[in-house]
Design a protein around this motif. Sequence first.
Motif, PDB file in Angstrom:
ATOM      1  N   ALA A   1      -2.015  14.410  16.896  1.00 43.71           N
ATOM      2  CA  ALA A   1      -2.439  13.862  18.176  1.00 43.71           C
ATOM      3  C   ALA A   1      -1.209  13.532  19.021  1.00 43.71           C
ATOM      4  O   ALA A   1      -0.105  13.398  18.496  1.00 43.71           O
ATOM      5  CB  ALA A   1      -3.275  12.606  17.964  1.00 43.71           C
ATOM      6  N   PHE A   2      -1.446  13.401  20.328  1.00 40.38           N
ATOM      7  CA  PHE A   2      -0.395  13.011  21.260  1.00 40.38           C
ATOM      8  C   PHE A   2      -0.912  11.889  22.149  1.00 40.38           C
ATOM      9  O   PHE A   2      -2.015  11.988  22.700  1.00 40.38           O
ATOM     10  CB  PHE A   2       0.033  14.189  22.140  1.00 40.38           C
ATOM     11  N   ILE A   3      -0.120  10.820  22.241  1.00 35.42           N
ATOM     12  CA  ILE A   3      -0.426   9.709  23.144  1.00 35.42           C
ATOM     13  C   ILE A   3       0.626   9.703  24.243  1.00 35.42           C
ATOM     14  O   ILE A   3       1.823   9.612  23.958  1.00 35.42           O
ATOM     15  CB  ILE A   3      -0.394   8.346  22.407  1.00 35.42           C
TER      16      ILE A   3
ATOM     17  N   GLU B   1      -5.839   4.988  24.568  1.00 32.54           N
ATOM     18  CA  GLU B   1      -7.175   5.544  24.806  1.00 32.54           C
ATOM     19  C   GLU B   1      -7.131   6.976  25.344  1.00 32.54           C
ATOM     20  O   GLU B   1      -8.150   7.650  25.370  1.00 32.54           O
ATOM     21  CB  GLU B   1      -7.966   4.652  25.774  1.00 32.54           C
ATOM     22  N   GLU B   2      -5.952   7.427  25.776  1.00 31.17           N
ATOM     23  CA  GLU B   2      -5.836   8.790  26.304  1.00 31.17           C
ATOM     24  C   GLU B   2      -5.305   9.775  25.262  1.00 31.17           C
ATOM     25  O   GLU B   2      -4.869  10.881  25.603  1.00 31.17           O
ATOM     26  CB  GLU B   2      -4.943   8.801  27.543  1.00 31.17           C
TER      27      GLU B   2
ATOM     28  N   GLY C   1      -0.890  13.082   6.365  1.00 34.56           N
ATOM     29  CA  GLY C   1      -2.207  13.665   6.600  1.00 34.56           C
ATOM     30  C   GLY C   1      -2.527  13.793   8.074  1.00 34.56           C
ATOM     31  O   GLY C   1      -3.053  14.798   8.538  1.00 34.56           O
ATOM     32  N   LYS C   2      -2.185  12.745   8.838  1.00 36.69           N
ATOM     33  CA  LYS C   2      -2.391  12.765  10.280  1.00 36.69           C
ATOM     34  C   LYS C   2      -1.148  12.215  10.957  1.00 36.69           C
ATOM     35  O   LYS C   2      -0.636  11.164  10.581  1.00 36.69           O
ATOM     36  CB  LYS C   2      -3.611  11.959  10.706  1.00 36.69           C
TER      37      LYS C   2
ATOM     38  N   THR D   1      -9.121  12.335  21.016  1.00 32.37           N
ATOM     39  CA  THR D   1      -9.185  12.130  19.566  1.00 32.37           C
ATOM     40  C   THR D   1      -8.830  10.689  19.223  1.00 32.37           C
ATOM     41  O   THR D   1      -8.259   9.961  20.034  1.00 32.37           O
ATOM     42  CB  THR D   1      -8.231  13.094  18.820  1.00 32.37           C
ATOM     43  N   ASN D   2      -9.175  10.310  18.028  1.00 27.82           N
ATOM     44  CA  ASN D   2      -8.797   9.008  17.493  1.00 27.82           C
ATOM     45  C   ASN D   2      -7.327   9.108  17.081  1.00 27.82           C
ATOM     46  O   ASN D   2      -6.982   9.915  16.212  1.00 27.82           O
ATOM     47  CB  ASN D   2      -9.677   8.675  16.290  1.00 27.82           C
ATOM     48  N   PRO D   3      -6.442   8.274  17.632  1.00 28.47           N
ATOM     49  CA  PRO D   3      -5.018   8.399  17.329  1.00 28.47           C
ATOM     50  C   PRO D   3      -4.550   7.679  16.064  1.00 28.47           C
ATOM     51  O   PRO D   3      -3.369   7.748  15.730  1.00 28.47           O
ATOM     52  CB  PRO D   3      -4.350   7.798  18.564  1.00 28.47           C
ATOM     53  N   HIS D   4      -5.443   7.007  15.354  1.00 26.91           N
ATOM     54  CA  HIS D   4      -5.013   6.342  14.118  1.00 26.91           C
ATOM     55  C   HIS D   4      -4.461   7.392  13.162  1.00 26.91           C
ATOM     56  O   HIS D   4      -5.049   8.465  13.002  1.00 26.91           O
ATOM     57  CB  HIS D   4      -6.168   5.572  13.480  1.00 26.91           C
ATOM     58  N   ALA D   5      -3.337   7.072  12.520  1.00 31.56           N
ATOM     59  CA  ALA D   5      -2.652   8.055  11.683  1.00 31.56           C
ATOM     60  C   ALA D   5      -1.843   7.344  10.607  1.00 31.56           C
ATOM     61  O   ALA D   5      -1.687   6.132  10.630  1.00 31.56           O
ATOM     62  CB  ALA D   5      -1.722   8.908  12.555  1.00 31.56           C
TER      63      ALA D   5
END
Length: 157
Positions: A55-57, A63-64, A25-26, A81-85
């Motif tokens: 998302a990309f960390i 936090e970025e 999903g994420k 964005t919130n990086p939880h996936a």
Amino acid sequence: MKTINTSQGIGGQLTEFRKLVDKSGKITFVGTAGFCTPFAELMAFVLRKTDKKMAFIPDLKFEEARSIVSTSHGMQVGDSTNPHADTVVLLGGLAMPKTGIEAEQMKEMTDRILDGSDEKLIIGVCFQSVFQKMNWTETIDFDYIIDADLTNELLEV
């Protein structure tokens, strides 16, 4: 480790990736800033017509985290964005010795990203077996690794 499929070229790499994340999903990609960013955007491109959040960390900078969004120029890093996936994709540039990132640090990062997720998937995408060579497979519980080899020819014409 056992080989479950062999493919060739970038197209083969992207096809295998798309199959692996079919139920995700994420997806949060983690890679080195600059070097790995275009690889995350390229992999995200095959998912552009899906409802998957991405998302990309950069490096270990939770936090970025930035979203990866479809634009008229292809997939690009967007807003915070919130990086939880439920799926983490670790890119091989992280494991290169010059980054100074240790496998234990990345395991903590994957645990943090996956925290609270019922389904958890960890995929490594690398070249020349860097995760295996740097012993990251002994610390991180990868579900899959997409490992490619590069052969380059410089031709004078």
